[in-house]
Design an enzyme around this catalytic site. Structure first.
Site, PDB file in Angstrom:
ATOM      1  N   LEU A 100      24.783   8.422 -12.280  1.00 50.76           N
ATOM      2  CA  LEU A 100      25.054   7.042 -12.659  1.00 50.76           C
ATOM      3  C   LEU A 100      26.279   7.032 -13.562  1.00 50.76           C
ATOM      4  O   LEU A 100      26.484   7.972 -14.336  1.00 50.76           O
ATOM      5  CB  LEU A 100      23.862   6.440 -13.418  1.00 50.76           C
ATOM      6  CG  LEU A 100      22.596   6.110 -12.623  1.00 50.76           C
ATOM      7  CD1 LEU A 100      21.504   5.608 -13.568  1.00 50.76           C
ATOM      8  CD2 LEU A 100      22.872   5.087 -11.535  1.00 50.76           C
ATOM      9  N   ASP A 101      27.063   5.971 -13.488  1.00 48.95           N
ATOM     10  CA  ASP A 101      28.211   5.843 -14.375  1.00 48.95           C
ATOM     11  C   ASP A 101      27.752   5.869 -15.834  1.00 48.95           C
ATOM     12  O   ASP A 101      26.600   5.544 -16.139  1.00 48.95           O
ATOM     13  CB  ASP A 101      28.952   4.525 -14.119  1.00 48.95           C
ATOM     14  CG  ASP A 101      29.516   4.440 -12.710  1.00 48.95           C
ATOM     15  OD1 ASP A 101      29.696   5.501 -12.086  1.00 48.95           O
ATOM     16  OD2 ASP A 101      29.757   3.314 -12.253  1.00 48.95           O
ATOM     17  N   LYS A 102      28.658   6.194 -16.712  1.00 51.77           N
ATOM     18  CA  LYS A 102      28.339   6.273 -18.137  1.00 51.77           C
ATOM     19  C   LYS A 102      27.733   4.978 -18.661  1.00 51.77           C
ATOM     20  O   LYS A 102      26.797   4.994 -19.469  1.00 51.77           O
ATOM     21  CB  LYS A 102      29.602   6.624 -18.930  1.00 51.77           C
ATOM     22  CG  LYS A 102      29.381   6.776 -20.430  1.00 51.77           C
ATOM     23  CD  LYS A 102      30.699   7.062 -21.137  1.00 51.77           C
ATOM     24  CE  LYS A 102      30.514   7.078 -22.641  1.00 51.77           C
ATOM     25  NZ  LYS A 102      31.800   7.254 -23.360  1.00 51.77           N
ATOM     26  N   THR A 104      26.191   2.641 -16.852  1.00 53.32           N
ATOM     27  CA  THR A 104      25.085   2.157 -16.023  1.00 53.32           C
ATOM     28  C   THR A 104      23.770   2.726 -16.537  1.00 53.32           C
ATOM     29  O   THR A 104      23.682   3.896 -16.911  1.00 53.32           O
ATOM     30  CB  THR A 104      25.292   2.557 -14.550  1.00 53.32           C
ATOM     31  OG1 THR A 104      26.507   1.971 -14.078  1.00 53.32           O
ATOM     32  CG2 THR A 104      24.153   2.065 -13.685  1.00 53.32           C
TER      33      THR A 104
END
Length: 227
Positions: A100-102, A104
């Protein structure tokens, strides 16, 4: 498998520490002292560390409620990682299943079972993932229909696969996709003239984020959840 990998996974110590104890002559394999860290051994071998037998752990499957600001990695020199949130004796053997993105939040899986993680994260398996997106503007029905049909992402040649989209109150939308393109959900909403302000993953396949887990908390998966 490599001896340093075996020692690391058996004890939960970082690979760098496993390398040290092997080189210092603290490890014996089938009665033989071995100091070469890259030596390949049969996992069924008798391995002693300081004369105490060590064995590989069983398969580990964890669910984490990822908070924002933490990177989906096992190591990072600048940022806190999801592994820093896991208080488990064998946490150094784990890897992230689908990042997951930082910024998210939501459902993240970790395991030491490579075959299982491949079945979930490999693009060819098309495992659906559901996200709750908070948007800059209300999603129009026309925008939702475009996402359901497939949209052209910036820099991509083809259309995205059809998504399931539910328009929600308060500038939110729930979207389910079966692909894993870079920043896909954010780029999809951008393609219909909107912007994602916050993104939260709720589900991967049949696995739903446990409502009892607060942000930053984790638990082991139940047997029926990972078979």
């Amino acid at each position: 498998m490599r001896l340093d990998q075996f020692v690391s996974q058996s004890t939960g110590m970082p690979r760098s520490e496993a390398v040290k104890v092997i080189r210092w002559g603290q490890v014996r394999v089938n009665g033989e002292n071995i100091t070469k860290t890259s030596t390949h051994i049969d996992p069924a071998s008798e391995v002693l560390l300081d004369e105490e037998k060590i064995v590989l752990p069983g398969a580990i499957y964890l669910m984490l409620h990822k908070p924002a600001g933490v990177v989906s990695a096992t190591e990072d020199t600048e940022h806190r990682t999801v592994l820093d949130l896991i208080d488990h004796p064998h946490r150094h053997t784990l890897h992230v299943v689908g990042r997951l993105d930082k910024d998210t939040t939501g459902l993240l899986l970790l395991t030491n079972d490579g075959d299982w993680s491949h079945r979930i994260s490999a693009p060819k398996h098309h495992v659906p993932k559901t996200y709750l997106a908070t948007l800059a503007w209300e999603l129009s029905e026309a925008g939702a229909q475009a996402l359901r049909a497939g949209v052209q992402l910036h820099g991509e040649k083809g259309l995205t696969k059809p998504a399931e989209v539910e328009i929600l109150p308060e500038k939110q939308a729930r979207v389910t996709i079966s692909e894993g393109k870079y920043h896909q959900v954010k780029r999809m909403f951008a393609a219909v003239g909107n912007r994602v302000e916050a993104l939260h993953r709720e589900r991967i396949g049949g696995l739903v984020l446990d409502a009892e887990l607060s942000s930053g908390e984790w638990r082991a998966l139940l047997t029926q959840e990972h078979v």
